[in-house]
Design a protein around this motif. Structure first.
Motif, PDB file in Angstrom:
ATOM      1  N   ARG A 446      30.833  47.227  41.379  1.00 45.51           N
ATOM      2  CA  ARG A 446      30.716  47.325  42.847  1.00 45.51           C
ATOM      3  C   ARG A 446      30.785  48.793  43.262  1.00 45.51           C
ATOM      4  N   ARG A 471      35.529  40.802  43.984  1.00 44.27           N
ATOM      5  CA  ARG A 471      34.679  39.678  43.608  1.00 44.27           C
ATOM      6  C   ARG A 471      35.423  38.362  43.582  1.00 44.27           C
ATOM      7  N   ASP A 521      33.917  35.804  45.573  1.00 43.19           N
ATOM      8  CA  ASP A 521      33.196  36.809  46.372  1.00 43.19           C
ATOM      9  C   ASP A 521      33.892  37.131  47.688  1.00 43.19           C
ATOM     10  N   HIS A 522      35.161  36.720  47.856  1.00 39.90           N
ATOM     11  CA  HIS A 522      35.905  37.048  49.082  1.00 39.90           C
ATOM     12  C   HIS A 522      37.278  37.629  48.753  1.00 39.90           C
TER      13      HIS A 522
END
Length: 539
Positions: A446, A471, A521-522
């Motif tokens: 990222r 992630r 993903d949060h």
């Protein structure tokens, strides 16, 4: 548990529904009638005021208040109107003056309403009367006003009559409904009593051969047929169960022998498993210690990296200063030093000495911070911790493992002056492992991310809320995130002991609790709570 009778319940429900329906219906009807009658009285009062204003134009124009008084006296036959005032507007000053009036016989005169005349353009219903004002116009110009006060007795009488009629109809309707309900109860209770009697006999005697008779009520007839089918199936099931019990008693003897054999084999297998588990616990302890030593090695590497930078700058500045000093000494020996050259030399000396001073102070601060962290890592004794200084030292020790600080900032929030008493070593190790976990796993591949750490003092506990927007963790991994050797970096340098070490430090060393929340993903969220003492109570 309290029980109720279906017969009484049926009467109560029907009567309750009837009462509620009648009450709502009569309430809506009464409210509608009252509103219509009230509006009719208001319209009537305004119509009377307009008629009086139309007839008063001529007398008001000629200032003939005697004629107007005679005309108003004809209102004595009107039981609705109680008081009438005619006001005249002075053509010069524009003020209102009393022109003429009418008061119903037996009623005392009322004061003039000069101040309220503008607000009474629409009829106003008071508790005892209705009042309204109407402008008197002559050739499109207002020359005066009519104030009219009418009786409210008709509305009160209408309310009483309507309420009496509604109550009478309500009582009669309720009585008829009660009689019909009692008749309906008799129709329904007879077949229901037969069903209850037969079911009671079956319950007492366990005679599943009984059957319910047919009923004239379709619903009870369907219920009887369903119960008969159920009784037949129960009877058939009992016969099958008795047969199965006889077969089961024969199998029990065979099973007991097999269980004995299997128990012996399981006992031997359990002994082997216990031996293997003891070895695993031993290896796990060794791996946890290795993880701690690896963390200490990273910190030592961080010391070398962080301290080398300011020391290197200091060496560079001192070397440059030494070169300039050699040049100046040569020029001094040859007596070729100008004032400007000497001034520049002094400025260079001042600048280089400032660089050396700042960087050596920076190196000293780094050494002090790393020394404190190292002491905390090896100490299990409670001591007072200033959260501001503690987090600053923690960030310094974790800096070598961090990604780009600009793209992956760490935001720390706490109350000003927050100070606690606890074990600094385990707390420092917990935070370092959480940050390292985010950098290695959460922000892998990222370009940017954020870590938030919130310290909150709650009575005798400290709550640390740790979040990142990385992630996240898959659900299958999240269920066992604190188990040893659980990692998504298997074969890529991940040991799976970081969060297991965090769990042990929180629960066993600090005596607290840790909770984990994540969505793919949060990012992740860790909530750590453990008991602490106040710095004011530290002796």
């Amino acid at each position: 548990m309290q029980t109720i009778s279906l017969k009484r319940g049926l009467i109560y429900i029907v009567l309750l529904i009837t009462v509620v329906a009648l009450a709502i219906g009569f309430s809506i009807n009464l409210f509608s009638q009252m509103s219509q009658y009230r509006q009719a009285l208001l319209d009537r009062s305004q119509s009377d005021a307009r008629m009086i204003a139309a007839h008063a134009v001529q007398n008001l124009a000629f200032s003939d208040n005697t004629a107007e008084q005679r005309r108003l006296s004809t209102l004595s036959n009107n039981q609705f109107i109680q008081h009438v005032h005619i006001y005249k507007i002075d053509s010069v000053s524009g003020d209102l003056s009393f022109f003429s009036s009418y008061n119903k016989e037996g009623l005392a005169p009322i004061p003039a309403k000069f101040a309220q005349i503008e607000r009474l353009s629409s009829p106003r219903l008071q508790e005892e009367y209705i009042e309204v004002a109407q402008a008197i116009q002559l050739d499109g110009q207002v020359v005066g006003y009519v104030y009219l006060r009418a009786s409210n007795n008709e509305l009160r009488l209408f309310k009483l009559r309507s309420f009496a009629v509604a109550c009478t109809v309500f009582v009669l309707t309720l009585l008829i409904c009660t009689l019909l309900t009692l008749r309906l109860r008799r129709i329904l209770s007879q077949p229901l009593d037969r069903i209850v009697d037969i079911v009671s006999q079956i319950s007492r005697n366990k005679d599943y051969g009984l059957r319910l008779p047919e009923s004239r009520v379709n619903e009870f007839n369907e219920l009887g047929n369903a119960l008969n089918i159920m009784l037949e199936r129960v009877q058939h099931h009992i016969l099958r169960q008795q047969k199965a019990e006889r077969e089961a008693s024969q199998l029990n003897a065979e099973l007991e022998q097999q269980v004995t054999q299997r128990t012996k084999a399981l006992r031997e297998s359990n002994q082997e498993l216990l031996t293997t588990l003891e070895q695993l616990h031993k290896y796990q302890g060794q791996l946890v210690e290795s993880e701690k030593m690896a963390s200490l090695g990273d910190m030592v590497a961080g010391v070398a990296h962080e301290v080398n930078t300011p020391i290197g700058l200091s060496v560079t500045a001192s070397t440059l200063l030494q070169d300039k000093l050699a040049i100046m000494r040569e020029k001094f020996d040859e007596k070729r030093i100008s004032t400007n050259e000497f001034a520049r030399f002094l400025e260079d000396c001042d600048e280089n000495l400032s660089i050396i001073y700042r960087n050596l102070n920076r190196a000293a601060d780094l050494v002090t911070s790393f020394k404190q962290v190292a002491v905390d890592q090896s100490s299990e004794v409670d001591r007072a911790i200033d959260i501001e200084q503690f987090t600053r030292d923690m960030l310094i020790s974790v800096k070598p493992r961090r990604l780009n600080a600009e793209h992956f900032p760490i935001n720390i929030e706490y109350a000003p002056g927050l100070c606690i008493v606890t074990k600094p070593g385990p707390l420092n190790q917990i935070l370092i492992n959480l940050v390292t976990n985010s950098m290695v796993h959460g922000f892998d591949n990222r370009e940017q991310g954020r870590v938030d750490i919130l310290f909150e003092r709650r009575e005798n506990e400290l709550q640390i809320t740790y979040r990142d927007d990385g992630r996240g963790v898959p659900n299958d991994i999240g269920k066992k995130i604190f188990d040893p050797f659980v990692t998504t970096k298997r074969g890529s340098g991940g040991s799976g002991l970081g969060l297991h070490l965090v769990y042990n430090l929180v629960t066993q060393v600090l005596g607290g609790q840790i909770h984990f929340f994540s969505e793919l993903d949060h990012g992740v969220e860790f909530i750590v709570r453990f008991p602490v003492k106040s710095c004011e109570n530290q002796t």
